[in-house]
Write an enzyme that holds these catalytic residues in place. Structure first.
Site, mmCIF file in Angstrom:
data_model
loop_
_atom_site.group_PDB
_atom_site.id
_atom_site.type_symbol
_atom_site.label_atom_id
_atom_site.label_comp_id
_atom_site.label_asym_id
_atom_site.label_seq_id
_atom_site.Cartn_x
_atom_site.Cartn_y
_atom_site.Cartn_z
ATOM 1 N N GLU A 41 0.820 -1.205 0.000
ATOM 2 C CA GLU A 41 0.000 0.000 0.000
ATOM 3 C C GLU A 41 0.861 1.266 0.000
ATOM 4 O OE1 GLU A 41 -3.647 1.988 2.621
ATOM 5 O OE2 GLU A 41 -2.684 0.140 3.300
ATOM 6 N N LYS A 128 -8.892 3.771 -3.421
ATOM 7 C CA LYS A 128 -9.483 3.217 -2.209
ATOM 8 C C LYS A 128 -10.834 3.863 -1.930
ATOM 9 C CE LYS A 128 -7.985 2.042 2.497
ATOM 10 N NZ LYS A 128 -6.880 2.225 3.459
ATOM 11 N N CYS A 162 -6.187 -2.610 1.736
ATOM 12 C CA CYS A 162 -6.307 -2.600 3.191
ATOM 13 C C CYS A 162 -7.732 -2.959 3.644
ATOM 14 C CB CYS A 162 -5.843 -1.245 3.708
ATOM 15 S SG CYS A 162 -5.299 -1.228 5.429
#
Length: 314
Positions: A41, A128, A162
């Protein structure tokens, strides 16, 4: 297919220098024979550790937080960024695919973008959808326009970042697209993140590359010095422990949730050969998008339109 995860320390904040490090690490991964290579990430720019590790980071109008945000805005990649040209050239030459996270700037906001670079094709972004907890101080939310996968001769390949792995409907949307290999990008693949990644593999009947990174506080201080030695940014970062703060733990996981390769807490490249026939074998007992979905009871609607917030008309 042979796959690899490059678990390494990013160059925090300094994305231009980070891209140079990325190219060196990528060449090492290409030399293993891997066709798909994953980084963790926000490898480009580094995970914003101060949000979790500096006690004053969330204080209103904090000068250190503002200084670090301004640095990231200045450094962040943009769509069709010319700095990506050497990376794309290496991807094209080697005929590989590379998933790497980056801080991206769109207008005046930052996004957490996990980008899939593809040989002979434009990069495929995934922004995201929901920044996690304190991350909302720095990143805007993505929209459905980047909830997509690569569909090519190598198979169907996608990314989530995530805590998106605890969004049941996001998982369902990705499973519906028939992912065969999934990149799960994390800062550190701690135990609960490993559980989420293995669950995703089992639920989606796909291989998962759970990619983590390694980072120390002093990495941030070195970048702050190199980028102009901002005193406010340095003061905030010095609140953090003088220690390693991200611990890798990357894994390559099979569709039955078996761990095929496991990294430690330092810099290393892990690889695994993927037996793609395992996907079809697993679907005999569980297809969460098909015979285990009960489409007569449940329905998911996904809005794939871009949400820019402003509509200009003549």
């Amino acid at each position: 297919m042979k796959t690899a995860i490059v678990q390494a320390a990013p160059v925090p904040l300094d994305i231009t220098e980070g891209l140079k490090r990325l190219l060196l690490l990528l060449q090492d991964a290409i030399d293993t024979g891997a066709e798909l290579i994953a980084f963790g990430e926000t490898f480009l720019g580094g995970y914003p550790l101060w949000l979790d590790e500096a006690s004053d980071a969330a204080k209103w109008d904090h000068p250190g937080t503002k200084a670090l945000h301004a640095i990231l805005l200045e450094q962040a990649v943009r769509e069709r960024d010319s700095r990506f040209e050497p990376l794309q050239a290496l991807v094209d030459k080697a005929g590989v695919m590379v998933s790497v996270g980056a801080h991206e700037r769109r207008r005046n906001s930052l996004y957490n973008n996990q980008i899939l670079f593809r040989s002979g094709l434009p990069p495929l972004p995934h922004r995201k959808l929901v920044p996690t907890h304190g991350e909302r101080l720095i990143w805007n939310r993505g929209d459905g326009s980047t909830l997509d996968i690569h569909d090519g001769p190598q198979g169907k390949i996608g990314n989530l970042v995530c805590w998106e792995h605890w969004m049941p409907l996001a998982r369902a949307a990705m499973h519906n697209q028939g992912e065969m290999i999934h990149v799960a990008a994390w800062p550190t693949v701690r135990e609960s993140y490993s559980i989420a990644s293995r669950h995703y593999a089992f639920e989606g009947r796909c291989f998962v590359l759970a990619a983590g990174t390694v980072q120390h506080r002093d990495d941030l201080l070195e970048s702050i010095d190199r980028l102009g030695n901002n005193a406010q940014a340095r003061t905030l970062v010095q609140q953090m422990d003088n220690a390693q703060l991200q611990f890798g733990g990357s894994q390559i996981i099979a569709p039955d949730a078996e761990i095929l390769a496991q990294a430690g807490d330092g810099t290393e490249i892990i690889t695994a050969e993927l037996d793609m026939s395992m996907i079809g074998q697993g679907l005999a007992s569980l297809d969460t998008d098909g015979h285990y979905s009960r489409a007569d009871v449940f329905e998911l609607r996904v809005d794939r339109s871009a949400k820019d917030g402003v509509v200009w008309k003549n």
